[in-house]
Design an enzyme around this catalytic site. Sequence first.
Site, short mmCIF file in Angstrom:
data_model
loop_
_atom_site.label_atom_id
_atom_site.label_comp_id
_atom_site.label_asym_id
_atom_site.label_seq_id
_atom_site.Cartn_x
_atom_site.Cartn_y
_atom_site.Cartn_z
N GLU A 106 28.21 24.90 47.43
CA GLU A 106 28.47 25.80 48.56
C GLU A 106 29.84 25.61 49.22
O GLU A 106 30.52 26.58 49.56
CB GLU A 106 27.36 25.68 49.63
CG GLU A 106 26.05 26.35 49.25
CD GLU A 106 25.24 25.61 48.20
OE1 GLU A 106 25.59 24.45 47.88
OE2 GLU A 106 24.26 26.16 47.69
N ASP A 119 19.31 31.08 53.57
CA ASP A 119 20.70 31.36 53.18
C ASP A 119 20.92 32.65 52.39
O ASP A 119 21.58 33.58 52.83
CB ASP A 119 21.29 30.15 52.42
CG ASP A 119 20.36 29.60 51.33
OD1 ASP A 119 19.26 30.13 51.15
OD2 ASP A 119 20.76 28.62 50.66
N GLU A 146 14.05 30.92 41.70
CA GLU A 146 14.93 30.11 40.82
C GLU A 146 15.08 30.78 39.45
O GLU A 146 16.18 30.83 38.90
CB GLU A 146 14.38 28.69 40.65
CG GLU A 146 14.35 27.86 41.93
CD GLU A 146 15.73 27.45 42.42
OE1 GLU A 146 16.74 27.78 41.77
OE2 GLU A 146 15.80 26.78 43.48
N GLU A 193 22.69 16.18 52.35
CA GLU A 193 21.82 17.36 52.39
C GLU A 193 21.60 17.85 53.82
O GLU A 193 21.57 19.05 54.08
CB GLU A 193 20.48 17.03 51.71
CG GLU A 193 19.54 18.19 51.50
CD GLU A 193 20.03 19.21 50.44
OE1 GLU A 193 21.14 19.06 49.90
OE2 GLU A 193 19.27 20.16 50.17
C1 DMJ Z 1 21.98 27.38 43.86
O1 DMJ Z 1 20.92 27.46 42.97
C2 DMJ Z 1 22.24 28.67 44.54
O2 DMJ Z 1 23.52 28.66 45.05
C3 DMJ Z 1 21.26 28.96 45.63
O3 DMJ Z 1 21.52 30.14 46.31
C4 DMJ Z 1 21.20 27.84 46.61
N1 DMJ Z 1 21.05 26.58 46.00
C5 DMJ Z 1 21.70 26.24 44.78
C6 DMJ Z 1 22.92 25.39 44.93
O4 DMJ Z 1 22.93 24.53 45.96
#
Ligand code: DMJ
Length: 638
Positions: free
Chosen positions: A481, A358, A213, A462
């Site tokens: 997304e 992801d 993060e 979610e």
């Molecule tokens: C963001 O912090 C980024 O896109 C990450 O790759 C996945 N999650 C969140 C948004 O949903």
Amino acid sequence: MQWRSLVVGLVVLRLSLSCLLWLAFGLGPGVSFGFNFHLSFNLHKLDLLFREEKGVESKGKTWSQQIQGKKYEETESTCAQAGQQPAPPRSYLGLFQGRQDEYVRRYSSFPESLKTKMKDMARDMFYFGYDNYMKYAFPKDELNPIDCEGRGPDVLNPSNININDVLGNYSLTLIDTLDTLLVLGNVSEFQKAVKLVIDTVSFDKDSTVQVFEANIRILGSLISAHILLTDPKHPFGEVSFEDYDNELLHLAHDLAVRLLPAFENTNTGIPYPRVNLKTGVPPDSINETCTAGAGSLLVEFGILSRLIGDSTFEWVARRAVRALWKLRSNETGLLGNVVNIQTGQWVGKQSGLGAGMDSFYEYLLKSYILFGEKEDYRMFQSAYESIQNHLRRGRESCNEGEGDPPLYVNVNMFNGEIMNTWIDSLQAFFPGLQVLNGDVDNAICLHAFYYAIWKRFGALPERYNWQLQAPDVLFYPLRPELVESTYLLYQATKNPFYLHVGMDILQSLEKNAKVRCGYATLHHVVDKSKEDRMESFFLSETCKYLYLLFDEDNPLHRSDNKYIFTTEGHVVPIDKRFRERKWSDLGPCEDGALRETGPATWQHSNTSNCDRIPEERRYALPLKSVYMRQIDHMVGLF
Ligand code: DMJ
């Protein structure tokens, strides 16, 4: 006579009963007596009978029934008489034809004036969140949009990782937002914000944050803003200021150094998930990390290394990717979602495209695009092939043929067996990645599925259970997304359908998430109750992609400007500077580890995406209306 009347009576009774049943189960929600989800799913299962082919293997065209453990009988083989031609298989898609014009009417044009209106709406949305953050929350990390207050780390409850992984007491939202200000063309506010970051932010904090993060939201944003400030091409005009002395780059470097302890004392080279910015890896740290967390550092670390000429950062990030890659299954080529960093054992064997995995895939391709390292592309290409082979279910082609719409399910990494019947909201980024990979066809279908879910709830839950046609996990924290994929698909196809999707998303956010001082996380996508939290990615990604979708003339869209977005939506140029030297010239030589994937079988095509899309589809719907309708039906929209 009596006997005859009895028979006639029985026949009439039977016919009426069939009629009643047909009316109740065959005419959709209007007559489903409140059991809409169940009945419509059952109806779909019945539909499948019409087109099931003998011998179709479980990973074939149908995903909706394979976990039922029930084999449907082929009525055709039992009924067909010897010597007679079997009746042609009935297409259940035929049931969806007829009302298709409704889709064409709704989606196939988008007036310029509406585009301008939507662009303004996206801009206002951003400023409502940003101005209120600056007014009520800065220098705290996030805005609580309902109480109009700031939020920092949860110091009273260190185990509250939902908050503490992200909030480091470093004005997260301000930093995460920097480049969005430029995308919106607000140079003066961008400069003001940069100066504020330089004057007020320090990473010398007793905060334990997640490496992933901190990397994507803070490091990525600092690097992006620094590059835009110093870009000799001035894509956003003259944005630098006289006394800018690379402070953002220094801050990024300082943060990256504080993240480095995560890469020490790990047997595999896969990093620890968390570090304390002052003291390093906490003594009680767990030895488990998710694949995305450990394997999505290369873009930011690589750019930093190449900007400052110190290969350390790229080296540790590459070592982590290679280590994870080596742990993939020999059978399927898939990776799991949680791994032990000391033993290399998979703790989570689920392989999917959403949470925990992801951005691992995303960064293989984006690293290749940025740095031109073939090993990154080899890994991506091989991973993509495994995904297509083992995760993808449904009909072969998005826009042709019979069968369920394509869907990517969660499977066991070792045998490819399906593990559950949900897909998550994070997976909605994947169509965007497919666009970057040139697979626009698959992107169109997957995106359409997620959009149908959005239409039903006015948000993305979610987790959505495709078997039950209902959410499994109900919150929606304003994630970007689906908008991100919508934007990239619009760029690839220029199809007005995607502008409608964007408009729909904007309007639902206004309706369902707007509160006194910003936009709030939806706690429950059905009853629309809220949580007092506005995550920083709402401003850095969701609003940015919405704005860009409608801003055709944005400097980012000029053909002489080539940019890519990090996983947090930060803009970085595809720049010769990052491709000048090969990794093998920069770092210690150990790239043999990746030769094993063999020569690439995928051929680069020199045709553009536009050329790949047949002429007649360029300005019609991206997906035939019969398939759109099928998807809408399958998510319970009618
Ligand atoms: C963001 O912090 C980024 O896109 C990450 O790759 C996945 N999650 C969140 C948004 O949903």
